[in-house]
Design a protein around this motif. Structure first.
Motif, PDB file in Angstrom:
ATOM      1  N   ARG A 121      -9.036  -4.933   8.089  1.00  0.00           N
ATOM      2  CA  ARG A 121      -8.726  -4.877   6.561  1.00  0.00           C
ATOM      3  C   ARG A 121      -8.291  -3.240   6.529  1.00  0.00           C
ATOM      4  N   VAL A 122      -7.651  -2.894   5.530  1.00  0.00           N
ATOM      5  CA  VAL A 122      -6.941  -1.642   5.296  1.00  0.00           C
ATOM      6  C   VAL A 122      -7.520  -1.063   3.883  1.00  0.00           C
ATOM      7  N   PHE A 123      -8.196  -0.011   3.847  1.00  0.00           N
ATOM      8  CA  PHE A 123      -8.727   0.767   2.690  1.00  0.00           C
ATOM      9  C   PHE A 123      -8.112   1.838   2.139  1.00  0.00           C
ATOM     10  N   ASP A 124      -7.936   2.039   0.830  1.00  0.00           N
ATOM     11  CA  ASP A 124      -7.694   3.303   0.297  1.00  0.00           C
ATOM     12  C   ASP A 124      -8.833   3.758  -0.584  1.00  0.00           C
ATOM     13  N   GLU A 125      -9.717   2.868  -0.783  1.00  0.00           N
ATOM     14  CA  GLU A 125     -10.938   3.413  -1.705  1.00  0.00           C
ATOM     15  C   GLU A 125     -12.042   2.998  -0.992  1.00  0.00           C
TER      16      GLU A 125
END
Length: 425
Positions: A121-125
């Motif tokens: 999964r990719v996260f910016d937060e």
């Protein structure tokens, strides 16, 4: 013919050494180069991430080919900038270089292309990332999205370790903008191998398998490094499996990028993990590995310059890329303290004695010439590389050559290729 090789490591010394074997090559420039490249050609004080200066150098010196060693100039668009000037560059354009420049981009391409890879999964937060770690548990892998000099990956054994890594990357910005976005993925267990291919956008020519040794100390212990040694071929990926493996991890990527109108030209490097469920791609690099490059180029029999132009011109299918059946083993000699802080300026002796051995070449990385002497200037200083009829012979010869070289405050792993030898028993 004039060639500009960009970079300063052992890989770049190996590229210069191999390219210089073509009689058409009159002069090699290396920016910024090292002590080894200075003995082959001319070092030029231009940083490998200064794209305008590199393009200007290539134009002013009437360079016929630019070869990008490291990933950074490619991610920054060196190939694009040179193409606008009509100067051939061996290496992919900026879009395709994102396979290495952005972990999120790379994982999404793998998913779209059907390449086996760990669930992610990719996260910016930050808070969302922490919640995901708590949901999934450990072990778990946390990766900074951007380039972090090989240090932006943490295989966390506990949730606390994973959250600490997220704080370092996303809150403290220990890796700058590279850590503002992260990829979190399932931790895979198994043995790694490196699988590289020359690519011309459509066609590919496979190089033999190889295996890198990332950990600083014997038994794969200690901190991760840029690589403490490598050998080729790697028994975990035998020759009879090359075609099948290429169908899994090389061909789908070339097809996907070509369909996007961004054909991949250069070296595509798949970092594989052999799990109980078969091979899975950990990551892609868009250039030769260092130190895999050194053993691979020792084995390469087809002229490297011809291969590079065939890749650029889309004519790789017209060339037979051949490597010697011999095995190659490369042992990195580093400065004490690497990959942390380390001393510099130690004189290196015995280089000529090691190089005089049949089937041996000492590739220099963290070195420079000072008052007629070769001294250390980096953490990974040398990669002593040897050919042998089998892995045991190549390993033995490499360590015999290592014994001929000396500088104060040095260290090296004594178990390079041991994993391969165990598989061959």
């Amino acid at each position: 013919m004039k060639i500009l090789v960009v970079g300063s490591g052992g890989r770049e010394h190996a590229l210069c050494w191999k390219l210089a074997q073509n009689p058409k090559v009159e002069h090699i420039l290396c920016a910024p180069g090292n002590g080894g490249t200075a003995e082959i050609g001319e070092n030029v004080e231009v940083r490998d991430d200064d794209i305008p200066a590199l393009v200007s150098l290539a134009r002013q010196r009437d360079v016929d080919l630019v070869v990008a060693g490291p990933e950074m100039p490619l991610v920054l668009g060196l190939e694009n900038a040179l193409r606008q000037e009509g100067i051939p560059c061996f290496g992919p354009n900026a879009y395709s270089a994102n396979l290495e420049g952005s972990k999120a981009f790379s994982k999404n391409v793998m998913a779209d292309a059907g390449v086996p890879t760990a669930p992610f999964r990719v996260f910016d937060e930050f808070d969302s990332a922490v919640a995901f770690v708590k949901e999934k548990g450990a072990p778990i892998v946390v990766k900074a999205d951007g380039l972090a000099a090989g240090k932006g990956v943490v295989v966390a054994q506990t949730e606390e370790e994973a959250i600490e890594a997220l704080e370092d990357m996303m809150v403290k910005l220990s890796f700058g903008a590279a850590g503002e976005r992260v990829v979190i993925e399932e931790a895979l267990k198994g043995e790694e191998a490196s699988f590289l291919a020359f690519c011309d956008g459509t066609n590919y020519a496979l190089l033999p398998s190889s295996q890198d040794h990332k950990a600083a100390y014997e038994g794969d212990t200690g901190p991760n490094t840029g690589g403490m040694g490598a050998y080729s071929p790697a028994p975990i990926l035998p020759k009879e499996k090359y075609a099948e493996t290429a169908e899994l991890c090389i061909k789908p990527i070339l097809r996907h990028l070509a369909a996007k109108g961004e054909p991949f030209k250069g070296v595509l490097y798949a970092g594989l993990m052999y799990t109980e469920n078969g091979p899975s791609v950990l990551e892609y690099n868009v250039r030769f590995g260092d130190p895999e490059c050194q053993p691979l180029l020792m084995r390469l029999e087809t002229d490297l310059l011809e291969i590079m132009f065939a890749c650029i011109d889309g004519k790789l299918d017209q060339l037979d890329v051949v490597s010697t059946p011999q095995t190659a083993c490369g042992v990195v000699i580093a400065a004490e303290g690497y990959p942390g802080s380390y001393p510099k300026g130690m004189e290196i002796t015995g280089l000529a004695d090691a190089d005089a051995m049949e089937g041996v070449k000492v590739f220099q990385a963290g070195t420079k010439l000072e008052n007629g002497k070769t001294v250390t200037s980096g953490g990974r200083v040398l990669c002593v590389t040897a050919l042998g009829d089998d892995l045991a012979a190549a390993q033995k010869k490499a360590y015999e050559a290592v014994d001929k070289v000396h500088f104060d405050k040095s260290y090296y792993r004594r178990d390079i290729a041991d994993k391969g030898l165990k598989r061959l028993k």
